[in-house]
Motif scaffolding. Structure first.
Motif, PDB file in Angstrom:
ATOM      1  N   SER A  29       0.547  -1.465   0.006  1.00  0.00           N
ATOM      2  CA  SER A  29      -0.004  -0.263  -0.243  1.00  0.00           C
ATOM      3  C   SER A  29       0.822   0.964  -0.640  1.00  0.00           C
ATOM      4  O   SER A  29       1.916   1.179   0.250  1.00  0.00           O
ATOM      5  CB  SER A  29      -1.074  -0.452   1.349  1.00  0.00           C
ATOM      6  N   LYS A  36       5.641   0.621  -4.864  1.00  0.00           N
ATOM      7  CA  LYS A  36       5.208  -1.032  -4.805  1.00  0.00           C
ATOM      8  C   LYS A  36       5.049  -1.563  -5.632  1.00  0.00           C
ATOM      9  O   LYS A  36       6.316  -2.678  -5.154  1.00  0.00           O
ATOM     10  CB  LYS A  36       3.351  -0.859  -5.107  1.00  0.00           C
ATOM     11  N   SER A  57      -1.548  -3.144 -13.363  1.00  0.00           N
ATOM     12  CA  SER A  57      -3.119  -2.344 -13.294  1.00  0.00           C
ATOM     13  C   SER A  57      -4.135  -2.243 -14.405  1.00  0.00           C
ATOM     14  O   SER A  57      -5.245  -2.225 -14.161  1.00  0.00           O
ATOM     15  CB  SER A  57      -2.450  -0.767 -13.650  1.00  0.00           C
ATOM     16  N   ASP A  77      -3.276  -6.078  -8.962  1.00  0.00           N
ATOM     17  CA  ASP A  77      -3.325  -4.625  -8.900  1.00  0.00           C
ATOM     18  C   ASP A  77      -4.178  -3.962  -8.856  1.00  0.00           C
ATOM     19  O   ASP A  77      -5.515  -4.187  -9.571  1.00  0.00           O
ATOM     20  CB  ASP A  77      -2.582  -3.684  -9.865  1.00  0.00           C
ATOM     21  N   TYR A  79      -5.960  -1.502  -8.160  1.00  0.00           N
ATOM     22  CA  TYR A  79      -6.201   0.269  -8.473  1.00  0.00           C
ATOM     23  C   TYR A  79      -7.439   0.485  -8.905  1.00  0.00           C
ATOM     24  O   TYR A  79      -8.534   1.315  -7.821  1.00  0.00           O
ATOM     25  CB  TYR A  79      -5.085   1.074  -8.847  1.00  0.00           C
ATOM     26  N   GLU A 104      -0.700  -4.836  -4.469  1.00  0.00           N
ATOM     27  CA  GLU A 104      -0.230  -3.466  -4.945  1.00  0.00           C
ATOM     28  C   GLU A 104      -1.893  -2.752  -4.520  1.00  0.00           C
ATOM     29  O   GLU A 104      -2.676  -3.780  -5.100  1.00  0.00           O
ATOM     30  CB  GLU A 104      -0.241  -2.801  -5.813  1.00  0.00           C
ATOM     31  N   TRP A 105      -2.116  -1.553  -4.199  1.00  0.00           N
ATOM     32  CA  TRP A 105      -3.475  -1.490  -3.524  1.00  0.00           C
ATOM     33  C   TRP A 105      -4.762  -2.082  -2.813  1.00  0.00           C
ATOM     34  O   TRP A 105      -5.277  -2.190  -3.349  1.00  0.00           O
ATOM     35  CB  TRP A 105      -3.718  -0.578  -4.983  1.00  0.00           C
ATOM     36  N   HIS A 108      -7.587  -1.144  -1.092  1.00  0.00           N
ATOM     37  CA  HIS A 108      -9.259  -1.525  -2.482  1.00  0.00           C
ATOM     38  C   HIS A 108      -9.884  -2.799  -1.768  1.00  0.00           C
ATOM     39  O   HIS A 108     -11.286  -2.807  -2.515  1.00  0.00           O
ATOM     40  CB  HIS A 108      -9.131  -1.421  -3.632  1.00  0.00           C
TER      41      HIS A 108
END
Length: 147
Positions: A29, A36, A57, A77, A79, A104-105, A108
């Protein structure tokens, strides 16, 4: 932990790779540009991935399997995920038992996702570099001491 350069962020990911196992979840995060993906790329490189790992992404989930890497990895990811309920469609909870899940992220996914995850948070330090904060679950305590 202070990661003063891009090289030290990559090196941290490489050290982490020596400790990971199938079934682990590592969440990453931090703000855009916090590092990241740099940690993820260092980890994947140390697991044997040739070349630079693309950011997942747009794909959301980028799988890597042996012999490309030494163990199966799902680089995720989140995001672009707006609702944690959308995660069910990705099948991550089932896949995590046969792979390393690198997310990652992860915020969420909601606060209750992967309670046993190694949670890494990055922020930009004054003057550059990165500050890494870790929430280390019981299953990681012995391994984390070897970082």
């Amino acid at each position: 932990m202070l990661l003063p350069t891009a090289q030290s962020t990559d090196a941290f990911g490489r050290r982490l790779a020596s400790l990971v196992q199938v079934g682990d979840v590592i969440t990453l995060s931090g703000a855009l540009g916090a590092g990241k993906t740099s940690i993820a790329r260092g980890l994947l490189s140390a697991l044997g991935l040739p070349g630079e790992a693309p950011s997942p992404s747009y794909a959301i989930v980028q799988p890597y399997d042996p012999p490309e890497v030494r163990l199966p990895v799902l680089h995720v990811d989140l995001y672009r995920i707006d609702d944690p309920a959308d995660l069910d469609e990705l099948g991550l909870d089932d896949s995590r038992w046969t792979s390393l899940l690198l997310v990652e992220w992860a915020e969420h996914a909601g606060p209750d996702a992967w309670p046993d995850a190694l949670r890494l948070t990055l922020s930009v330090a004054d003057g550059g570099g990165r500050v890494l904060t870790a929430q280390v679950p019981p299953g990681w305590e012995d391994r984390w001491s070897r970082i």
